[in-house]
Design an enzyme around this catalytic site. Structure first.
Site, PDB file in Angstrom:
ATOM      1  N   GLY A   1      16.413 -14.821   0.104  1.00 16.35           N
ATOM      2  CA  GLY A   1      17.235 -14.798   1.303  1.00 16.35           C
ATOM      3  C   GLY A   1      16.409 -14.804   2.573  1.00 16.35           C
ATOM      4  O   GLY A   1      16.927 -15.115   3.660  1.00 16.35           O
TER       5      GLY A   1
ATOM      6  N   ASN B   1       5.526   5.404   3.628  1.00 18.51           N
ATOM      7  CA  ASN B   1       5.405   4.300   4.584  1.00 18.51           C
ATOM      8  C   ASN B   1       5.074   4.777   5.996  1.00 18.51           C
ATOM      9  O   ASN B   1       4.978   3.967   6.909  1.00 18.51           O
ATOM     10  CB  ASN B   1       6.686   3.455   4.594  1.00 18.51           C
ATOM     11  CG  ASN B   1       7.813   4.092   5.387  1.00 18.51           C
ATOM     12  OD1 ASN B   1       7.902   5.315   5.487  1.00 18.51           O
ATOM     13  ND2 ASN B   1       8.694   3.278   5.942  1.00 18.51           N
TER      14      ASN B   1
ATOM     15  N   TYR C   1       0.780  -1.242   0.000  1.00 19.76           N
ATOM     16  CA  TYR C   1       0.000   0.000   0.000  1.00 19.76           C
ATOM     17  C   TYR C   1       0.811   1.292   0.000  1.00 19.76           C
ATOM     18  O   TYR C   1       0.247   2.380   0.091  1.00 19.76           O
ATOM     19  CB  TYR C   1      -0.947  -0.005   1.217  1.00 19.76           C
ATOM     20  CG  TYR C   1      -1.850  -1.214   1.231  1.00 19.76           C
ATOM     21  CD1 TYR C   1      -2.804  -1.406   0.233  1.00 19.76           C
ATOM     22  CD2 TYR C   1      -1.721  -2.184   2.218  1.00 19.76           C
ATOM     23  CE1 TYR C   1      -3.616  -2.531   0.235  1.00 19.76           C
ATOM     24  CE2 TYR C   1      -2.531  -3.315   2.226  1.00 19.76           C
ATOM     25  CZ  TYR C   1      -3.471  -3.477   1.231  1.00 19.76           C
ATOM     26  OH  TYR C   1      -4.276  -4.604   1.218  1.00 19.76           O
TER      27      TYR C   1
ATOM     28  N   ASP D   1      11.879   4.560   5.123  1.00 25.39           N
ATOM     29  CA  ASP D   1      12.813   3.624   4.491  1.00 25.39           C
ATOM     30  C   ASP D   1      13.923   4.407   3.790  1.00 25.39           C
ATOM     31  O   ASP D   1      15.099   4.032   3.841  1.00 25.39           O
ATOM     32  CB  ASP D   1      12.100   2.750   3.447  1.00 25.39           C
ATOM     33  CG  ASP D   1      11.196   1.712   4.064  1.00 25.39           C
ATOM     34  OD1 ASP D   1      11.436   1.307   5.218  1.00 25.39           O
ATOM     35  OD2 ASP D   1      10.239   1.291   3.390  1.00 25.39           O
TER      36      ASP D   1
ATOM     37  N   GLY E   1      10.994  -3.162  -6.296  1.00 23.15           N
ATOM     38  CA  GLY E   1       9.716  -3.018  -5.610  1.00 23.15           C
ATOM     39  C   GLY E   1       9.701  -1.835  -4.655  1.00 23.15           C
ATOM     40  O   GLY E   1      10.489  -0.894  -4.801  1.00 23.15           O
TER      41      GLY E   1
END
Length: 282
Positions: free
Chosen positions: A197, A89, A67, A104, A130
Site C-alpha cells: 500500500g 523506538n 533497530y 508506536d 514486523g
C-alpha cells in the site's frame, strides 16, 4: 535548544523532523532533528551511535527499522512499556542512564480512541508481524481486544509474535494462508502492518471481495494516507483509521517524553495541517 534525531536505515523520506520541529515551536522550544541513517554512516554500530548521541548533547532519539528490537535489549524500559514488548523506538538520555519507550504502542492506542472512542476492538485480524506489527498488536491487547489473529507470509516471524503476545497475556493465534479468507470475513477489525500500500509497494494486502460485515479497519501505511486497502474498506461500510494517526500520535508521545511538556493534540493537528496540507493525502 532541544537536540533530537532519528536512527534507522533508509530514512530520508521520514516526516519526523518537521513534526518535532513544529511541536517544539508550539511549546516555545528550539528543536533540531537530525537523520542518522545507518546506510550513510561508515561502520555503523547501534550502541556506538547511541553513545555518540548521548555525548554530543542529544536529549534523545527515535529508533526505527531495523533497530527497534536491538535497542530494547540495550536500554532499561520505562514503566509503561509492557515487559513482553521487545522493541523500543524512543530513547532518552538522562544523567542517571538511558530510558527506552515504544511510542508506536501508546500512539496506536491514543489514535484508536480518538477515532473510534470506546468501541471495543473485538476479534482483530492483523496482517504483518514486523516491528510496527509488534507494537500495534500489544496496543490491541491494551485496548482489550477479545482475540488477536496474526498472519505473516514469514510464518516463523508470525509464530514468534504470537508467542510474545501470549507471554504478555493476550488471547492470540497465528492464521495460516489456508485459513486467512475465513478469518478476514469473521473479524470485527482488520489491520495492515505490512508495507503493501506504500507508494513503492502499491496494492492492498486484503482482497476487496472479502470486505463487508467487519466493523473497522486500520492501515499503518501513511504514504499515501489514502491507501487502496482503506479505500476498499470504507466503500464496504467499515469505519477506518489512517496511518497518519499512528505517525502523529507516536510523534506527540515521543516529543512529550523528550521535552517533559504536554501537547494539545487537537491544536497540534491544526498547526500541522496548516503547515503541511499535503499530509492529508500523503
Amino acid at each position: 535548544m532541544l537536540k533530537l534525531g532519528l536512527i534507522g536505515k533508509g530514512i530520508s523520506r521520514s516526516q519526523s523532523a518537521r513534526l518535532h520541529v513544529l511541536l517544539g515551536r508550539m511549546c516555545g522550544i528550539d528543536v533540531t532533528y537530525d537523520y542518522l541513517d545507518s546506510e550513510k554512516i561508515a561502520d555503523f554500530d547501534l550502541i556506538g551511535q547511541l553513545t555518540a548521541c548521548a555525548k554530543d548533547g542529544y536529549a534523545g532519539v527515535n529508533v526505527t527499522h531495523p533497530y527497534k528490537t536491538a535497542a530494547r535489549k540495550l536500554i532499561q524500559r520505562r514503566k509503561r512499556l509492557p515487559e513482553a514488548l521487545g522493541a523500543v523506538n524512543t530513547v532518552v538520555f538522562r544523567e542517571d542512564g538511558w530510558r527506552g519507550d515504544n511510542t508506536d504502542y501508546v500512539g496506536f492506542m491514543r489514535g484508536y480512541r480518538g477515532q473510534f472512542g470506546d468501541q471495543a476492538p473485538g476479534t482483530v485480524l492483523q496482517m504483518g508481524a514486523g516491528g510496527v506489527g509488534l507494537a500495534v498488536a500489544f496496543g490491541l491487547h491494551g485496548l482489550g481486544a477479545d482475540r488477536i489473529l496474526i498472519h505473516d507470509k514469514d510464518a516463523d516471524r508470525g509464530h514468534e509474535l504470537v508467542a510474545t503476545l501470549k507471554a504478555g497475556g493476550a488471547n492470540v493465534a497465528f492464521i495460516a494462508e489456508a485459513d486467512l479468507s475465513d478469518a478476514i470475513r469473521n473479524a470485527d477489525g482488520l489491520i495492515n502492518c505490512t508495507p503493501v500500500g506504500m507508494n513503492q509497494y502499491p496494492g492492498s494486502p486484503i482482497d476487496a471481495a472479502l470486505l463487508g460485515g467487519q466493523k473497522w479497519a486500520f492501515d499503518a501505511v501513511y504514504t499515501p494516507v489514502e491507501t487502496a486497502f482503506l479505500h476498499s474498506a470504507q466503500k464496504a461500510g467499515l469505519s477506518v483509521m489512517t496511518g497518519f494517526e499512528l505517525f502523529f500520535f507516536q510523534g506527540i508521545e515521543a516529543f512529550e517524553v523528550f521535552s517533559g511538556t504536554q501537547i494539545d493534540g487537537d491544536a497540534a493537528r491544526v498547526e500541522y495541517f496548516n503547515a503541511y496540507p499535503e499530509a492529508l493525502t500523503g
